[in-house]
Design a protein around this motif. Sequence first.
Motif, PDB file in Angstrom:
ATOM      1  N   LYS A  47     -54.078 -11.578  84.519  1.00 26.02           N
ATOM      2  CA  LYS A  47     -54.306 -12.979  84.869  1.00 26.02           C
ATOM      3  C   LYS A  47     -54.090 -13.910  83.679  1.00 26.02           C
ATOM      4  CE  LYS A  47     -57.593 -12.186  88.593  1.00 26.02           C
ATOM      5  NZ  LYS A  47     -58.944 -12.467  89.091  1.00 26.02           N
ATOM      6  N   GLY A  48     -53.884 -13.354  82.497  1.00 27.68           N
ATOM      7  CA  GLY A  48     -53.667 -14.159  81.312  1.00 27.68           C
ATOM      8  C   GLY A  48     -54.897 -14.942  80.874  1.00 27.68           C
ATOM      9  N   LEU A  49     -56.079 -14.382  81.107  1.00 29.65           N
ATOM     10  CA  LEU A  49     -57.319 -15.045  80.709  1.00 29.65           C
ATOM     11  C   LEU A  49     -57.406 -15.141  79.189  1.00 29.65           C
ATOM     12  CD1 LEU A  49     -59.716 -13.150  83.126  1.00 29.65           C
ATOM     13  CD2 LEU A  49     -58.861 -15.465  83.409  1.00 29.65           C
ATOM     14  N   ASP A  50     -58.055 -16.168  78.696  1.00 30.23           N
ATOM     15  CA  ASP A  50     -58.247 -16.349  77.261  1.00 30.23           C
ATOM     16  C   ASP A  50     -59.397 -15.445  76.814  1.00 30.23           C
ATOM     17  OD1 ASP A  50     -57.984 -17.356  74.699  1.00 30.23           O
ATOM     18  OD2 ASP A  50     -59.397 -18.992  75.077  1.00 30.23           O
ATOM     19  N   ILE A  51     -59.053 -14.296  76.248  1.00 31.80           N
ATOM     20  CA  ILE A  51     -60.073 -13.333  75.821  1.00 31.80           C
ATOM     21  C   ILE A  51     -60.124 -13.273  74.309  1.00 31.80           C
ATOM     22  CG2 ILE A  51     -60.032 -11.921  77.909  1.00 31.80           C
ATOM     23  CD1 ILE A  51     -58.138  -9.997  76.453  1.00 31.80           C
ATOM     24  N   LYS A  52     -61.333 -13.027  73.807  1.00 34.08           N
ATOM     25  CA  LYS A  52     -61.559 -12.936  72.368  1.00 34.08           C
ATOM     26  C   LYS A  52     -62.430 -11.717  72.076  1.00 34.08           C
ATOM     27  CE  LYS A  52     -61.409 -17.944  71.695  1.00 34.08           C
ATOM     28  NZ  LYS A  52     -61.079 -18.337  73.032  1.00 34.08           N
ATOM     29  N   THR A  53     -62.328 -11.229  70.873  1.00 29.26           N
ATOM     30  CA  THR A  53     -63.148 -10.099  70.443  1.00 29.26           C
ATOM     31  C   THR A  53     -64.628 -10.461  70.567  1.00 29.26           C
ATOM     32  OG1 THR A  53     -61.432  -9.416  68.910  1.00 29.26           O
ATOM     33  CG2 THR A  53     -63.625  -8.546  68.522  1.00 29.26           C
ATOM     34  N   GLY A  54     -65.407  -9.540  71.136  1.00 32.52           N
ATOM     35  CA  GLY A  54     -66.844  -9.738  71.287  1.00 32.52           C
ATOM     36  C   GLY A  54     -67.254 -10.277  72.639  1.00 32.52           C
ATOM     37  N   GLN A  55     -66.300 -10.730  73.456  1.00 28.34           N
ATOM     38  CA  GLN A  55     -66.645 -11.251  74.776  1.00 28.34           C
ATOM     39  C   GLN A  55     -66.941 -10.114  75.749  1.00 28.34           C
ATOM     40  OE1 GLN A  55     -63.178 -13.686  75.705  1.00 28.34           O
ATOM     41  NE2 GLN A  55     -64.455 -15.516  75.546  1.00 28.34           N
ATOM     42  N   THR A  56     -67.800 -10.400  76.712  1.00 26.34           N
ATOM     43  CA  THR A  56     -68.076  -9.467  77.791  1.00 26.34           C
ATOM     44  C   THR A  56     -67.202  -9.849  78.972  1.00 26.34           C
ATOM     45  OG1 THR A  56     -70.364  -9.246  77.046  1.00 26.34           O
ATOM     46  CG2 THR A  56     -69.876  -8.502  79.276  1.00 26.34           C
ATOM     47  N   VAL A  57     -66.526  -8.851  79.544  1.00 32.51           N
ATOM     48  CA  VAL A  57     -65.623  -9.101  80.660  1.00 32.51           C
ATOM     49  C   VAL A  57     -65.978  -8.195  81.829  1.00 32.51           C
ATOM     50  CG1 VAL A  57     -63.699  -9.886  79.229  1.00 32.51           C
ATOM     51  CG2 VAL A  57     -63.919  -7.462  79.761  1.00 32.51           C
ATOM     52  N   SER A  58     -65.539  -8.597  82.997  1.00 31.25           N
ATOM     53  CA  SER A  58     -65.695  -7.794  84.206  1.00 31.25           C
ATOM     54  C   SER A  58     -64.360  -7.109  84.471  1.00 31.25           C
ATOM     55  CB  SER A  58     -66.083  -8.699  85.376  1.00 31.25           C
ATOM     56  OG  SER A  58     -66.153  -7.959  86.557  1.00 31.25           O
ATOM     57  N   LEU A  59     -64.383  -5.789  84.646  1.00 33.05           N
ATOM     58  CA  LEU A  59     -63.170  -5.014  84.881  1.00 33.05           C
ATOM     59  C   LEU A  59     -63.073  -4.612  86.336  1.00 33.05           C
ATOM     60  CD1 LEU A  59     -63.319  -2.593  81.828  1.00 33.05           C
ATOM     61  CD2 LEU A  59     -62.135  -4.767  82.004  1.00 33.05           C
ATOM     62  N   LYS A  60     -61.835  -4.538  86.828  1.00 34.33           N
ATOM     63  CA  LYS A  60     -61.612  -4.181  88.229  1.00 34.33           C
ATOM     64  C   LYS A  60     -60.760  -2.920  88.299  1.00 34.33           C
ATOM     65  CE  LYS A  60     -58.481  -6.012  91.117  1.00 34.33           C
ATOM     66  NZ  LYS A  60     -57.724  -7.029  91.818  1.00 34.33           N
ATOM     67  N   THR A  61     -61.159  -2.005  89.142  1.00 35.31           N
ATOM     68  CA  THR A  61     -60.369  -0.824  89.473  1.00 35.31           C
ATOM     69  C   THR A  61     -60.282  -0.763  90.990  1.00 35.31           C
ATOM     70  OG1 THR A  61     -61.266   0.333  87.554  1.00 35.31           O
ATOM     71  CG2 THR A  61     -60.197   1.678  89.212  1.00 35.31           C
ATOM     72  N   ALA A  62     -59.088  -0.528  91.499  1.00 29.94           N
ATOM     73  CA  ALA A  62     -58.921  -0.461  92.954  1.00 29.94           C
ATOM     74  C   ALA A  62     -59.746   0.696  93.514  1.00 29.94           C
ATOM     75  CB  ALA A  62     -57.451  -0.282  93.306  1.00 29.94           C
ATOM     76  N   SER A  63     -60.502   0.423  94.562  1.00 30.67           N
ATOM     77  CA  SER A  63     -61.384   1.458  95.123  1.00 30.67           C
ATOM     78  C   SER A  63     -60.587   2.609  95.717  1.00 30.67           C
ATOM     79  CB  SER A  63     -62.316   0.860  96.168  1.00 30.67           C
ATOM     80  OG  SER A  63     -61.572   0.346  97.246  1.00 30.67           O
ATOM     81  N   TRP A  64     -59.397   2.335  96.251  1.00 30.33           N
ATOM     82  CA  TRP A  64     -58.609   3.419  96.837  1.00 30.33           C
ATOM     83  C   TRP A  64     -58.156   4.409  95.770  1.00 30.33           C
ATOM     84  CZ3 TRP A  64     -53.635   4.523  95.463  1.00 30.33           C
ATOM     85  CH2 TRP A  64     -52.912   3.525  94.806  1.00 30.33           C
ATOM     86  N   LYS A  65     -57.942   3.953  94.542  1.00 26.38           N
ATOM     87  CA  LYS A  65     -57.551   4.870  93.469  1.00 26.38           C
ATOM     88  C   LYS A  65     -58.698   5.811  93.112  1.00 26.38           C
ATOM     89  CE  LYS A  65     -54.274   1.704  91.429  1.00 26.38           C
ATOM     90  NZ  LYS A  65     -53.946   0.873  90.289  1.00 26.38           N
ATOM     91  N   THR A  66     -59.896   5.279  93.071  1.00 22.73           N
ATOM     92  CA  THR A  66     -61.066   6.094  92.780  1.00 22.73           C
ATOM     93  C   THR A  66     -61.297   7.105  93.899  1.00 22.73           C
ATOM     94  OG1 THR A  66     -62.035   4.223  91.613  1.00 22.73           O
ATOM     95  CG2 THR A  66     -63.515   6.013  92.196  1.00 22.73           C
ATOM     96  N   GLN A  67     -61.148   6.666  95.133  1.00 22.04           N
ATOM     97  CA  GLN A  67     -61.345   7.557  96.270  1.00 22.04           C
ATOM     98  C   GLN A  67     -60.275   8.645  96.314  1.00 22.04           C
ATOM     99  OE1 GLN A  67     -61.388   4.798  99.516  1.00 22.04           O
ATOM    100  NE2 GLN A  67     -63.458   4.089  99.073  1.00 22.04           N
TER     101      GLN A  67
END
Length: 129
Positions: A47-67
């Motif tokens: 998504k090209g979010l502005d991320i910096k060292t030390g920030q907390t982010v939410s990660l997404k993994t497709a549920s079908w891949k896990t299943q």
Amino acid sequence: MLNNAIILEVKDNGTKATAAALIKDACINCTQGCAKRGSPFTVTNPKGLDIKTGQTVSLKTASWKTQLQSVLALLLPVLGAITGYLVMPKKESLQVLGVLAGFVVVALLYFGATRFIKPKLNEIESVIG
């Protein structure tokens, strides 16, 4: 599936980053910020979010891949054991060896293949803080 992680290093002009999972198993009623860091891994920032060292982010993994991974890890060794049973002669001791050999061979093939096939990386869904 969503998980939280902390950014350790930003790479490739913000398109990738090294992150460590925040493990909060014992943090249900905790207000002291006692979350532990997991092992570092690489994540993508599609998504090209502005991320910096030390920030907390939410990660997404497709549920079908896990299943799919869960089904393959459990189902393939069982199918190998059944195949080992069916291909052996109708003698009980040989059928037992066939079950064990089928299970072990398929399990080793599966775990060996997962070492060489690179899975798609987790994606940063949003910046939490």
